[in-house]
Design an enzyme around this catalytic site. Structure first.
Site, PDB file in Angstrom:
ATOM      1  N   SER A 134     -43.913  33.749 -17.856  1.00  0.00           N
ATOM      2  CA  SER A 134     -43.971  32.312 -18.116  1.00  0.00           C
ATOM      3  C   SER A 134     -43.418  31.961 -19.501  1.00  0.00           C
ATOM      4  CB  SER A 134     -45.412  31.806 -17.980  1.00  0.00           C
ATOM      5  OG  SER A 134     -46.208  32.341 -19.004  1.00  0.00           O
ATOM      6  N   LYS A 173     -49.321  29.926 -23.508  1.00  0.00           N
ATOM      7  CA  LYS A 173     -48.483  28.732 -23.339  1.00  0.00           C
ATOM      8  C   LYS A 173     -48.266  28.056 -24.682  1.00  0.00           C
ATOM      9  CE  LYS A 173     -48.475  28.434 -18.642  1.00  0.00           C
ATOM     10  NZ  LYS A 173     -49.053  29.769 -18.436  1.00  0.00           N
TER      11      LYS A 173
END
Lengths: 215, 215
Positions: A134, A173
DNA sequence: CTACTGTATATATATACAGTAG
DNA sequence: CTACTGTATATATATACAGTAG
């Protein structure tokens, strides 16, 4: 200006370092005498004094084995940090670094002091294995190790380890607070942002480094 | 089966470790006595014997400060490697690791043993600063550190530090031998391969790791 | 001066020993 | 038994001292 060591002093330095490596404690004057084939303890003492004057050794008066090799510890420039598990791809993060000390026993790794910007930071550092891609556009990929500094808040846009309370999941993230909710932005064009209730997100740490190892 | 340490023994272990960190040599029985507020040297000796039995310490009989913390050296899992300069963007590479020892004095860094796959490898490892983004698609970017294992040849496709003899430049690329010539392939879609005469290329090392530090 | 020899000695230090408490 | 107290002691060890050689 580094003074040139006389051969006998060089031999003594070598012996002390080797002795330390082998025994974990420094040699006595007599150990050095026998180890370097020196005629008497006075000669050892005489030369040790020279080495102290030259800044190679430190000595504690009247302390047995009170010899310290200057810069030996300073030369060990690594910092040991705990590896607290894996992150992203929905895997839960284990306990967190309040008790870093205990975690240390299990899994740990060594990083360069350069990675730990300030000395005060050292205790707050930990590492996580990265699972999933990610953050691939931030040049972090599956299998990398990320080094984080433990902290409970973050600036907008910082790369963080976020803990999703309800889901009991940790994820790597970029952090964007947007009022009542938080946007957790992956760095992967094929993936879209996650929006979560601000009360459901806990920042656990900010990414300060990446380590990758090729097979 | 790790035996649980009694609080007093735990205090003693802590004191010994701290003392070592501070002084570079182990404490005496008496140092421990005062440091841990213990009533007499016998109690210290008694507890030290327990710690030896539990495998936490090693002691040399009749040796002053003859205490060694088991696994302390083993726990220091770092390897110090020399940083030999910068690579790519046309900057020349300085001398190479025949004399790693001397290079060590100048600039060095600590990496985890995990990065050094085999113990025999350690002596051949070195690091370079990456300048430029020619390997960006391999997730290596400007400012990263690459860890290399010194070697003179490489398998096709391996990421290597290549030395261009005529140009006197070092560059970080993927290595593809193609008969008389060698293709040095960047991992950046905006850049094209470099073709050089095979005799003009010297492999200096293979990339085994990457380290990145965020500000 | 420097670089030692050879010896003596005060003390730093590990360790033994006789108890005591639970 | 374990976990100590309190004391004594042999020795490991740093260090001082009086010389010697170049």
């Amino acid at each position: 200006m580094v003074e040139q060591l006389r051969p006998r002093q060089q031999a003594i330095m070598r012996f002390i370092e080797d002795f330390l490596d082998e025994n974990g404690y420094p040699p006595t004057v007599r150990d050095i005498q026998y180890g370097c084939n020196i005629s008497s303890t006075s000669v050892v003492d005489y030369n040790l004094k020279g080495l102290v004057r030259g800044g190679f050794l430190r000595r504690s008066k009247e302390v047995s084995r009170g010899i310290e090799v200057v810069g030996r510890r300073e030369r060990e420039r690594g910092v040991t940090i705990p590896v607290l598990g894996a992150i992203a791809a929905g895997e839960p993060l284990p306990v967190f670094p309040q008790d870093v000390a205990t975690a240390l026993e299990e899994d740990s790794m060594e990083i360069d002091t350069g990675m730990a910007t300030k000395a005060a930071t050292k205790e707050k550092l930990f590492a996580l294995h990265v699972k999933g891609d990610s953050m691939i556009d931030a040049l972090i990929r599956d299998g990398d190790m990320v080094v984080l500094e433990a902290q409970e808040s973050a600036e907008p846009g910082e790369m963080v380890a976020a803990w999703l309370v309800q889901e009991e999941e940790a994820t790597l993230k970029r952090f964007f607070p947007e009022g009542e909710r938080v946007r957790l932005q992956p760095e992967n064009t094929t993936m879209s942002a996650i929006y979560v209730d601000a009360r459901n997100v806990q920042i656990r740490g900010r990414v300060v480094g990446v380590l990758r190892r090729y097979e």
